[in-house]
Scaffold this motif. Sequence first.
Motif, PDB file in Angstrom:
ATOM      1  N   ARG A 180     -10.295  -2.696 -33.330  1.00 43.83           N
ATOM      2  CA  ARG A 180     -10.383  -1.499 -32.498  1.00 43.83           C
ATOM      3  C   ARG A 180      -9.073  -1.272 -31.762  1.00 43.83           C
ATOM      4  O   ARG A 180      -8.603  -0.147 -31.640  1.00 43.83           O
ATOM      5  CB  ARG A 180     -11.523  -1.635 -31.481  1.00 43.83           C
ATOM      6  N   SER A 181      -8.486  -2.351 -31.272  1.00 44.24           N
ATOM      7  CA  SER A 181      -7.232  -2.199 -30.537  1.00 44.24           C
ATOM      8  C   SER A 181      -6.135  -1.662 -31.454  1.00 44.24           C
ATOM      9  O   SER A 181      -5.345  -0.818 -31.058  1.00 44.24           O
ATOM     10  CB  SER A 181      -6.808  -3.539 -29.912  1.00 44.24           C
ATOM     11  N   GLN A 184      -6.611   1.984 -31.985  1.00 45.68           N
ATOM     12  CA  GLN A 184      -6.348   2.824 -30.823  1.00 45.68           C
ATOM     13  C   GLN A 184      -4.891   2.847 -30.406  1.00 45.68           C
ATOM     14  O   GLN A 184      -4.403   3.843 -29.889  1.00 45.68           O
ATOM     15  CB  GLN A 184      -7.215   2.358 -29.639  1.00 45.68           C
ATOM     16  N   ASN A 185      -4.189   1.760 -30.582  1.00 50.79           N
ATOM     17  CA  ASN A 185      -2.790   1.709 -30.151  1.00 50.79           C
ATOM     18  C   ASN A 185      -2.074   0.528 -30.821  1.00 50.79           C
ATOM     19  O   ASN A 185      -1.917  -0.528 -30.229  1.00 50.79           O
ATOM     20  CB  ASN A 185      -2.727   1.572 -28.625  1.00 50.79           C
ATOM     21  N   ASP A 329      -4.814  11.042 -24.539  1.00 51.68           N
ATOM     22  CA  ASP A 329      -4.576   9.641 -24.797  1.00 51.68           C
ATOM     23  C   ASP A 329      -4.513   9.284 -26.257  1.00 51.68           C
ATOM     24  O   ASP A 329      -3.726   8.436 -26.652  1.00 51.68           O
ATOM     25  CB  ASP A 329      -5.663   8.811 -24.134  1.00 51.68           C
TER      26      ASP A 329
ATOM     27  N   PHE B  93      -5.531   0.746 -24.412  1.00 55.20           N
ATOM     28  CA  PHE B  93      -6.463   1.021 -25.493  1.00 55.20           C
ATOM     29  C   PHE B  93      -7.497   1.990 -24.922  1.00 55.20           C
ATOM     30  O   PHE B  93      -8.395   1.570 -24.185  1.00 55.20           O
ATOM     31  CB  PHE B  93      -7.094  -0.274 -25.998  1.00 55.20           C
ATOM     32  N   PRO B  94      -7.356   3.293 -25.217  1.00 51.99           N
ATOM     33  CA  PRO B  94      -8.089   4.310 -24.460  1.00 51.99           C
ATOM     34  C   PRO B  94      -9.608   4.192 -24.544  1.00 51.99           C
ATOM     35  O   PRO B  94     -10.290   4.474 -23.573  1.00 51.99           O
ATOM     36  CB  PRO B  94      -7.610   5.627 -25.069  1.00 51.99           C
ATOM     37  N   GLU B  95     -10.134   3.763 -25.682  1.00 51.05           N
ATOM     38  CA  GLU B  95     -11.586   3.741 -25.822  1.00 51.05           C
ATOM     39  C   GLU B  95     -12.205   2.396 -25.475  1.00 51.05           C
ATOM     40  O   GLU B  95     -13.335   2.112 -25.837  1.00 51.05           O
ATOM     41  CB  GLU B  95     -11.987   4.175 -27.232  1.00 51.05           C
ATOM     42  N   MET B  96     -11.434   1.563 -24.804  1.00 52.45           N
ATOM     43  CA  MET B  96     -11.982   0.307 -24.316  1.00 52.45           C
ATOM     44  C   MET B  96     -12.030   0.366 -22.789  1.00 52.45           C
ATOM     45  O   MET B  96     -11.283   1.116 -22.171  1.00 52.45           O
ATOM     46  CB  MET B  96     -11.087  -0.861 -24.725  1.00 52.45           C
TER      47      MET B  96
END
Lengths: 341, 251
Positions: A180-181, A184-185, A329, B93-96
Amino acid sequence: MMRIALFVALVILAIIAPFFVYPVFLMKVFVFALFASAFNLLLGYAGLLSFGHAAFFGTGSYITAHALKVWGFPFEMGLLAGVVASTALGVLFGLIAVRRLGIYFAMITLALAQMMYFVYLQAPFTGGEDGIQSVPRGTLLGLVDLRSDLNLYYVVLAISLAGIFCIYRIVKSPFGQVLRSIGQNPDRSVSLGYSISTYKLAVYIMSAAFSGLAGALLVVVFQLASLDEVNWHMSGEVVLMTLVGGVGTLLGPIVGAAVIVTLQNYLAEVGQWVLVIQGSIFVIIVLAFRKGIVGELSDPESWLRTTLRRVGMRSPGPGPSARPGEAVDLGQARQPVRSGD
Amino acid sequence: MENNYVIETRGLTKEFMGFRAVEDINLKVRRDTIHAMIGPNGAGKSTVFNLITKFHQPTAGQIIFKGEDITRDRPAALARKGLVRSFQISAVFPEMTVLENVRMARMRKEGKPYQFWRSLTTLHPLNDACLELIDQVGLSEYAHVSAAALPYGRKRALELATTLALEPEVMLLDEPMAGLGSEDIKRISALIRRVAQGRTVLMVEHNMGVIADLSDVISVLQRGRVLVEGDYETVSKDPRVIEAYVGTGGD
């Protein structure tokens, strides 16, 4: 918690379903639900858009078909052969593809999958345009006769659910958290010390393995392996299923697969129009359900607000958006600095 | 003497398609100091930064970290050695949630990230240490809020907490004050000063007030070269520095 309750309810529904609905149709739904879940593991969590997943699905199909029909493997070993072959292909393609970013990743996976299409078209064991036909289903552990659709139904249900459960566990693990990290980025993940290529390769191989399992199951259900499974249409269809259902959600790919397979089956008599209808649905999803059916319905209030705003009506809620800054974001997450690892 | 320098660059040069963005930079960052890089836009600060953190490959020259040549290292490997960077625009990490963000750093340090068969509860023992860091940067009340929902200044604070969770020896901060209001600048400044205790910090920054306040050593870059180096007193009075800034229309 509610999601788990919903999931249990669905499983119970699935157990009694074959007494009301044609079991072969249901099995097709499960197989595609597993395939879409495997695809979602890659896109929904690691953020990798593969446009060549048909290669793994088809490899699972062809190898399992060949193993069952020509080599005379028992049912379980036949499935295993398909999974092993697609996993191996996943290692190979993954090593080539995972360092590419964004559109280049999609392009290279498409190219590799097209290569596999021609391999299966030309290879002597695949039967070319005819495919491998009348594949024997065999028996489960030598005990349960799988020629009965009802028997096979429960076996396919159990294997698909087990596969989806494994995917769920992967997502909800420390490893899944890293995925997931990265989705996301990625640059931040690197700066925290994660070698992201390694993680991407690992999840790509896992996704290939589960896709291969889905392909293997399809062969057992229809007793046929054909070029349809390796065609690029199939790669597109799994993208469609995942997006329609809701990318990055557990139930999304399952719902998406059910919707698309149902459409294809029940609209089959309208012929080519099924594609038009499918396309229209996709347009509606993109416009009104940007996060997919499950993604939006899990937060109906915010969905209503954004949808009303999008069609030009005043928002009934207090704020302009449920989660301000979110769109910004996501943009920021894709930074200009890029690295190989 | 050699041991006093944590980061050293020797003849560091980077060309982009024939354009020399950075030329022959010999930088020495002393242990446990706050070292700032300043200079007009396009002076090559960010390039030097990206070279040291290995997000770019140098065309020529060497980078030494604690006496070890790291010129050919990968960026992730560097982070594991204790050299951790931040980014010019906020990198969360925007969705965390805030807690999950900080835990991403912690779990890497604890060597858990490959466990794909374990449940997330295996990470719960890390929560206390993470929450303590979150408290340190003043984000306690946001611990379970998703990072996307934080105001910009708070995101920068979260980034610091995440970086700190790795317990890095060296922190490289790329314009930590960019886009912040004066209140936030005060808060983040104090925070940087506090976390710099027993650490080395190398930062790129435009805000001269912050530079004057925080840095022990300042390197002024211009057109890809180091123009002047010294403390704020020396640097701010140097005629070449004044000319560099006035000459390019100020900054």
